[in-house]
Design a protein around this motif. Structure first.
Motif, mmCIF file in Angstrom:
data_model
loop_
_atom_site.group_PDB
_atom_site.id
_atom_site.type_symbol
_atom_site.label_atom_id
_atom_site.label_comp_id
_atom_site.label_asym_id
_atom_site.label_seq_id
_atom_site.Cartn_x
_atom_site.Cartn_y
_atom_site.Cartn_z
ATOM 1 N N LYS F 31 62.403 82.835 -14.027
ATOM 2 C CA LYS F 31 63.694 82.204 -13.737
ATOM 3 C C LYS F 31 63.593 81.194 -12.588
ATOM 4 C CE LYS F 31 68.404 83.617 -12.561
ATOM 5 N NZ LYS F 31 69.143 84.783 -12.051
ATOM 6 N N ALA F 32 62.860 81.571 -11.533
ATOM 7 C CA ALA F 32 62.834 80.738 -10.333
ATOM 8 C C ALA F 32 61.684 79.736 -10.342
ATOM 9 C CB ALA F 32 62.710 81.613 -9.087
ATOM 10 N N GLY F 33 60.682 80.032 -11.143
ATOM 11 C CA GLY F 33 59.530 79.139 -11.151
ATOM 12 C C GLY F 33 58.457 79.570 -10.167
ATOM 13 N N PHE F 34 58.743 80.572 -9.379
ATOM 14 C CA PHE F 34 57.761 81.100 -8.425
ATOM 15 C C PHE F 34 58.191 82.515 -8.059
ATOM 16 C CE2 PHE F 34 61.156 79.263 -5.992
ATOM 17 C CZ PHE F 34 61.296 80.080 -4.883
ATOM 18 N N VAL F 35 57.296 83.249 -7.411
ATOM 19 C CA VAL F 35 57.621 84.617 -7.004
ATOM 20 C C VAL F 35 58.041 84.626 -5.540
ATOM 21 C CG1 VAL F 35 56.806 86.986 -6.771
ATOM 22 C CG2 VAL F 35 55.913 85.534 -8.614
ATOM 23 N N PRO F 36 59.294 84.897 -5.277
ATOM 24 C CA PRO F 36 59.699 84.982 -3.868
ATOM 25 C C PRO F 36 58.872 86.037 -3.143
ATOM 26 C CG PRO F 36 61.637 84.884 -5.292
ATOM 27 C CD PRO F 36 60.434 85.063 -6.189
ATOM 28 N N ASN F 37 58.443 85.709 -1.941
ATOM 29 C CA ASN F 37 57.501 86.583 -1.238
ATOM 30 C C ASN F 37 58.055 87.976 -0.951
ATOM 31 O OD1 ASN F 37 55.504 84.658 -1.254
ATOM 32 N ND2 ASN F 37 56.054 83.817 0.744
ATOM 33 N N MET F 178 57.535 88.492 7.496
ATOM 34 C CA MET F 178 57.546 88.043 6.102
ATOM 35 C C MET F 178 57.767 86.529 6.059
ATOM 36 S SD MET F 178 60.044 89.421 3.092
ATOM 37 C CE MET F 178 59.928 91.152 3.531
ATOM 38 N N ARG F 179 56.939 85.866 5.273
ATOM 39 C CA ARG F 179 56.956 84.415 5.241
ATOM 40 C C ARG F 179 57.752 83.913 4.037
ATOM 41 N NH1 ARG F 179 54.144 80.187 7.150
ATOM 42 N NH2 ARG F 179 54.124 78.420 5.739
ATOM 43 N N PRO F 180 58.719 83.040 4.256
ATOM 44 C CA PRO F 180 59.436 82.484 3.098
ATOM 45 C C PRO F 180 58.538 81.531 2.321
ATOM 46 C CG PRO F 180 60.315 81.570 5.171
ATOM 47 C CD PRO F 180 59.275 82.581 5.549
ATOM 48 N N ASN F 181 58.688 81.543 1.020
ATOM 49 C CA ASN F 181 57.949 80.569 0.203
ATOM 50 C C ASN F 181 58.368 79.153 0.595
ATOM 51 O OD1 ASN F 181 58.716 83.079 -1.225
ATOM 52 N ND2 ASN F 181 57.278 82.332 -2.769
ATOM 53 N N ASP F 182 57.394 78.262 0.600
ATOM 54 C CA ASP F 182 57.709 76.865 0.913
ATOM 55 C C ASP F 182 58.788 76.312 -0.025
ATOM 56 O OD1 ASP F 182 55.615 77.276 2.640
ATOM 57 O OD2 ASP F 182 54.359 75.644 1.867
ATOM 58 N N ASP F 183 58.788 76.799 -1.245
ATOM 59 C CA ASP F 183 59.718 76.279 -2.260
ATOM 60 C C ASP F 183 61.190 76.383 -1.858
ATOM 61 O OD1 ASP F 183 57.658 76.566 -4.923
ATOM 62 O OD2 ASP F 183 57.370 77.988 -3.276
ATOM 63 N N PHE F 184 61.520 77.420 -1.101
ATOM 64 C CA PHE F 184 62.936 77.653 -0.801
ATOM 65 C C PHE F 184 63.572 76.552 0.045
ATOM 66 C CE2 PHE F 184 62.061 82.374 -1.349
ATOM 67 C CZ PHE F 184 62.940 82.536 -2.419
#
Lengths: 192, 192, 192, 192, 192, 192
Positions: F31-37, F178-184
């Protein structure tokens, strides 16, 4: 959303401004493509406008051991701590551009300890936080610690003075409910 | 005690200063009988010195609904809250002189709620405290309340801006460990 | 200004007081030249008056490793932290006299870290601040650190107990809006 | 667990105490069945012991618009806010007994707003909390509000003074790491 | 007192509950002799009930380097810091039982630094307090310090996660004004 | 920057995960195109992962008087107050998308009082802040005030419970760094 007020106080029209304010504003507009609202909101009081930007330039445009990006980190971290919407958003944009890093501004605004910055920069921001809270407990150990990270005494002055100036700016923006231009929110986010 | 340092940073000799700084300092010295240390400590950075005093004059010398004594009350209360020794002592002296009241400065520095001042002045200082803590929660009710005490909107700007400027000054003085001149402690205490 | 109330609560006339209170008050008056308002304000409750001054004398008149001036430093620093106008002004006067130093009281009241006092005295006041905030985190390290500055364990008790007693006094004075006598403000400022 | 120290400071043997202290302690022991540690810990300094208990008696044994249970509520709430183990445990026991309520002490110690007490008692404790934090912002509105709950001015003095005295007691107990007797924990819990 | 509400929100009757909730509740009732109010108060929202207790079991019933009593210490200390009456009283009871110690719960709820626990346990609770305040300043030094006390990294996760889960629980109980069962107050106090 | 760790703790490989976790993660990824960390970081503890997301779904996917965007406002404001980088960045993205507003997330994260939201939403966030600080002083007036803004009691539960759940999440993310994905960072910023 453009019709929302940018300040609780009257905002002058650019043509009505004293020459020096108008020129500075037009120069910024030419460079940025728009007029940052802080210029219009503070222009309600031309003498204070002149003093604020003179102070700003004296600190941010001098030769320093701090990089331009580091100066903006201090501003963004201080503004985050003071919950200043205008300054976090506007200087967040500048920080992204100066650091050529689309992520660092949000990191520093929320929690500099978790940001992708160096230990030296974290020490710099820890000192800025201490000054930002009032500076009453700044002592020799703080200076020694910063010197240990390679900061000169004048660099330390710069850290504290930028924090102090933007503490002023944060308080003005909060009192005025100064509104950041919509343009800032997206600036520098796609530079990678 | 005169040999104690007045700042952590180098303090220039008056003859070595740029003309405009030297002239301002000599004018103050002529009027006050001594050179307040803030002039010497900030002269380490002439451009910032100029900007600070330009801001200071823009706010404190303008026509305002606030009296000169009220402006000093704001400075002293803010400086007390920020534990700034230089500003409490130096502006405490100025407040005593401006208010022709040898008691009010200590009262306002320690707890303005117990000071011999009017309800209007207490409302003014309550707002200053709110801005001094960051101003993040300033809202319409604060403005309405101050208007109810007879303050114009520009008076409110003055209250907040003086608080913000001396918040800057407090942070600089705390960072520099700026030392108040011994002369200030006694000034204005015998005017009754 | 002499007609301003010195307490929210009724203040007895000296001739109406129980003998022991009247005698203590007249003795103080003879020595000081005036009756400090705390004696009159607390005399509303003679039993509490007796207990307070018994506690006061037990602590401040005992043999101690602390000098009289150091005891007053603790009182002034604690009272500054609790924003107690009566105690800062009245004990500020006593501190100036005890220390034969016209400057130290204002320094300690505003920010003891910037005062012209020894490192040992700063450690003493740092501990007083910790007790003054509640003392919940006092631990062995605090005792070790103070011993390292030459304080005996009973000296440490004195520091904490004076802080605790004047924390009580500050709360009473704040609740009563106890007014310092005008005389205190100038006392001890010209002893150099 | 009986061999754990009850104070950081030396604790005298009962036979070695001055007569008046020994008599008071033996009287308490006869009534309670054990000697509360506060008597032994404070007996390290007989003069302060006498002053403390004189103050205690002056406040807690006078005629008041507050009931004995309400006085103990103030003590327990204040001691909870100051994280004072001795006072929460010892006065919690007294409160349970005075109020004939096995639950109220834990409620008041943790969060008086959720306790099974009257609105009048919650107003009383809200004022105690304000004094306990220093009392610097106590004002006429506080007095008016308490009068509206039926408290006389002397009742208000009692609330504030009990808070202030146990603020002192909390700080002493925290500094001494004063240990509550094991006996207190269970007292008054089975009275229903 | 049994007719006082146990929550601001509607509390379902046990027979009306979904089977899995009813079964869990009846099982607890059989074991404890009564139904702890948290089960009834949270049953207003069955899905959240399930999730909360799943989280609870995942943390508290896993193999861990923390003992069951240590887990309850974390809960009680966190709940004390958040002024959560339900959790201090209910988990205080559990802690007394798990630790077979009638005193430790009150000690940890009021001031863990003064509790009869090990240095390792004090370090554990100091970390819990840091996470409980938000955890924003948790850093490598905290992990190193805890490892030095013999905690594995997964033990550290347990400390922080239990703190975080009961921070949630404290906020829910405070919002609901959740009332602890009278039964909890006395449980485990006579086990010596 | 992709090689920076996303958690202080081990992060499992997706193929190694239990089926239900792997399926949830792959569904999100689709759905998001990536896995939220957060999914990977919490998967270190599968049972806690399940409980957290069950809680999350129970609150955020139920029928409520709060809109999806309002739920995200609560999360972002709470996370800003707790200086939680992961949650401000990740839920800031969700808020922008849910509200179809590229500006509101930064506004709410920095200072909701200055955000382009309704008075009703500001009242909602003021209550969330009160719960987020611990909720110890939540009282009937808060409920009455929110009802006056049209919130049902179950809406109020939702506000408090979402605040409490993300208070938990903020503490976990801060503890884990915890590191947020760059995508967000960029998501939802260009939807106008």
């Amino acid at each position: 959303m453009n019709d929302r007020p940018i300040s609780r106080f009257p905002v002058p029209e650019i043509p009505d401004l004293p020459d020096d304010l108008r020129e500075r504003i037009l120069a910024v507009q030419e460079k940025a493509g728009f007029v940052p609202n802080v210029f219009l909101a503070l222009a309600h009081r031309p003498d204070e406008f002149r003093a604020f930007f003179a102070y700003h330039d004296a600190l941010l445009e001098r030769e320093s051991g701090l990089s331009k990006a580091e100066m903006e980190m201090i501003i963004v971290a201080t503004s985050g701590a003071n919950n200043c919407l205008y300054c976090v958003v506007a200087h967040g944009a500048v920080l992204r551009i100066r650091a050529k890093d689309p992520l660092v501004a949000d990191q520093v605004a929320v929690n500099y300890r978790k940001a992708d910055i160096s230990e030296r920069q974290k020490a710099m921001l820890a000192f800025a936080m201490k000054v930002g809270e009032g500076g009453q407990s700044v002592d020799d150990d703080d200076f020694d610690s910063l010197r240990g990270h390679g900061f000169s005494d004048d660099d330390i002055w710069d850290i504290g003075a930028i924090t102090a100036l933007f503490g002023l700016s944060n308080r003005m923006a909060n009192m005025l409910s100064m509104r950041p231009n919509d343009d800032f929110y997206l600036m520098g986010r796609q530079t990678r």
